[in-house]
Write a protein that holds these residues in place. Structure first.
Motif, PDB file in Angstrom:
ATOM      1  N   THR A 200     -25.857 -20.407  51.149  1.00  0.00           N
ATOM      2  CA  THR A 200     -26.772 -21.381  51.754  1.00  0.00           C
ATOM      3  C   THR A 200     -26.148 -22.045  52.976  1.00  0.00           C
ATOM      4  N   ASP A 201     -24.809 -21.978  53.086  1.00  0.00           N
ATOM      5  CA  ASP A 201     -24.130 -22.584  54.224  1.00  0.00           C
ATOM      6  C   ASP A 201     -23.576 -21.511  55.162  1.00  0.00           C
ATOM      7  N   ALA A 202     -24.262 -20.389  55.244  1.00  0.00           N
ATOM      8  CA  ALA A 202     -23.789 -19.275  56.060  1.00  0.00           C
ATOM      9  C   ALA A 202     -23.725 -19.671  57.533  1.00  0.00           C
ATOM     10  N   ALA A 203     -22.816 -19.012  58.255  1.00  0.00           N
ATOM     11  CA  ALA A 203     -22.642 -19.309  59.679  1.00  0.00           C
ATOM     12  C   ALA A 203     -23.852 -18.865  60.490  1.00  0.00           C
TER      13      ALA A 203
ATOM     14  N   CYS B  41     -31.877  -8.089  63.357  1.00  0.00           N
ATOM     15  CA  CYS B  41     -31.037  -9.283  63.205  1.00  0.00           C
ATOM     16  C   CYS B  41     -30.735  -9.602  61.743  1.00  0.00           C
ATOM     17  N   MET B  42     -31.584  -9.136  60.830  1.00  0.00           N
ATOM     18  CA  MET B  42     -31.382  -9.423  59.413  1.00  0.00           C
ATOM     19  C   MET B  42     -30.227  -8.639  58.808  1.00  0.00           C
ATOM     20  N   ILE B  43     -29.582  -7.833  59.628  1.00  0.00           N
ATOM     21  CA  ILE B  43     -28.369  -7.147  59.187  1.00  0.00           C
ATOM     22  C   ILE B  43     -27.297  -8.142  58.767  1.00  0.00           C
ATOM     23  N   ARG B  44     -27.400  -9.366  59.288  1.00  0.00           N
ATOM     24  CA  ARG B  44     -26.409 -10.371  58.912  1.00  0.00           C
ATOM     25  C   ARG B  44     -26.469 -10.707  57.420  1.00  0.00           C
ATOM     26  N   GLN B  45     -27.642 -10.616  56.817  1.00  0.00           N
ATOM     27  CA  GLN B  45     -27.731 -10.841  55.380  1.00  0.00           C
ATOM     28  C   GLN B  45     -27.045  -9.717  54.603  1.00  0.00           C
ATOM     29  N   VAL B  46     -27.213  -8.489  55.064  1.00  0.00           N
ATOM     30  CA  VAL B  46     -26.536  -7.360  54.425  1.00  0.00           C
ATOM     31  C   VAL B  46     -25.029  -7.530  54.540  1.00  0.00           C
ATOM     32  N   LEU B  47     -24.570  -7.963  55.705  1.00  0.00           N
ATOM     33  CA  LEU B  47     -23.142  -8.203  55.912  1.00  0.00           C
ATOM     34  C   LEU B  47     -22.629  -9.278  54.956  1.00  0.00           C
TER      35      LEU B  47
END
Length: 307
Positions: free
Chosen positions: A239-242, A267-273
Motif C-alpha cells: 500500500t506504500d509502494a513507490a 504501466c501496470m507492469i510495476r505491479q507485476v514487478l
C-alpha cells in the motif's frame, strides 16, 4: 529503473479507443506510451500473432521509438495459414519478408507455440504443423523465439527438444504452469515471462518462486492479464509502494489522464514487478535490473538502441 515489457498487444483496437468494433473514446495511444515511460518502461515488444498483426506490430514499432516487434503466427491463429490466398508458402514468405525488411526493429519469431485450451480456434494437428514451421524462420534469421504454451500434455516440450538446435534462445511468455513445468523449460535453456495471469493462485505463486531471477522476464500481455483483487498476488501489492497506479475510469467516462477499467496497460507492469520482488525477497530495483539484462541479452544483443 529500466524495464522492458516483453509482451504488449498494442495492435489491439482497444488502445485506439475501439471496443468490439465501436469507437468509445479517442485514440489514446500517445497517453498510454507516456504512462509507460513514466513507470520506468524503456522498451516494449509488440506482439505479432498473425501475418497481418505482425505487419501492424512492425508499423507501430517503426512509428514509436522504443517499440520493437515480434513476427509470427499464434497457435490459435494457425488455422488461417491454409486459408491464405497464396497458401502456406506465401503466408510464411510474408512473415520472412517482414523480418528481412525490418531487422532493426524485429527482435523475435513469434508469438508461436501450442494452445490446447483453445482447440476450437485451431486443431492440434494444425497447431503442431505450423509451430514446427516457425523454427525454419528462427533458423534462417537467427532470431530468438517468443513462445506460447498452454496445457499441451508434453507436446510443447517434445517439439522444443527436437528443434532446440534451430534457434538461439527465447522466452515462454505468460507462464501459468507448475514448478515441474518451469524446470523443464529452464532445462531447455529458455527464459520464463511473468504477468498478472501467472500470479492468480497460491500454486502459481509457489511455482514462480522456484524460477531463478537470472531466468525471469517481465510483461503485461496487455490489454489482458491485469492483477485483479481476486488474485492471490493482489495481497502482495504494498500500500506504500513507490509507484502508484494511475486512476482508471469506465470507457464511457474516459479522459486522457486516466486508464480504462478492464483494459490492462504497459504501466501496470510495476505491479507485476512488486509481486515478483516480494516472491524472491529482493528489491524492485535489483530485480528490474536483472530482468532488463536478461531481456537485453536474449532479444536485443544485436539491436542498436540506447535504452
Amino acid at each position: 529503473m529500466k524495464i522492458i515489457d516483453i509482451g504488449a498487444n498494442l495492435t489491439d483496437p482497444v488502445f485506439r479507443g475501439k471496443y468490439r468494433g465501436k469507437q468509445a473514446h479517442a485514440d489514446d495511444m500517445p497517453h498510454i506510451l507516456e504512462r509507460a515511460r513514466a513507470s520506468g518502461i524503456v522498451g516494449m515488444m509488440v506482439t505479432g500473432g498473425s501475418l497481418s498483426e505482425s505487419a501492424e506490430a512492425v508499423r507501430l514499432s517503426r512509428e514509436h521509438p522504443g517499440l520493437f516487434a515480434t513476427v509470427g503466427c499464434h497457435p490459435t491463429r494457425s488455422s488461417e495459414v491454409d486459408k491464405h490466398s497464396g497458401g502456406a508458402d506465401a503466408y510464411f514468405a510474408g512473415l520472412r519478408a517482414l523480418i528481412d525488411n525490418n531487422r532493426d526493429i524485429v527482435v523475435a519469431v513469434g508469438e508461436c507455440g501450442l494452445d490446447y485450451d483453445r482447440l476450437h480456434f485451431a486443431a492440434k494437428d494444425v497447431q503442431n504443423k505450423y509451430f514446427e514451421r516457425q523454427f525454419e524462420l528462427a533458423a534462417a534469421t537467427g532470431l530468438p523465439m517468443f513462445l506460447h504454451c498452454r496445457n499441451t500434455g508434453g507436446d510443447f516440450e517434445r517439439i522444443m527438444r527436437a528443434n532446440r538446435d534451430r534457434f538461439s534462445g527465447g522466452v515462454v511468455h505468460s507462464f501459468t504452469g507448475s514448478a515441474d513445468e518451469a524446470r523443464q523449460l529452464l532445462d531447455l535453456g529458455l527464459y520464463i515471462g511473468i504477468n498478472g495471469c501467472s500470479l492468480k493462485t497460491e500454486d502459481n505463486l509457489a511455482a514462480v518462486r522456484t524460477i531463478p531471477i537470472d531466468r525471469l522476464m517481465i510483461e503485461t500481455d496487455c490489454p489482458y492479464c491485469e492483477i485483479r483483487k481476486t488474485h492471490a498476488s493482489h495481497a502482495l501489492l504494498a500500500t506504500d509502494a513507490a509507484w502508484t497506479a494511475p486512476d482508471a475510469k469506465k470507457k464511457e467516462r474516459w479522459d486522457s489522464d486516466s486508464m480504462v477499467k478492464g483494459r490492462n496497460e504497459p504501466c501496470m507492469i510495476r505491479q507485476v514487478l512488486t509481486v515478483l520482488a516480494q516472491l524472491h525477497g529482493v528489491s524492485e530495483a535489483e530485480l528490474a535490473e536483472r530482468m532488463f539484462e536478461n531481456t537485453r541479452s536474449v532479444f536485443f544483443k544485436d539491436v542498436e538502441y540506447d535504452f
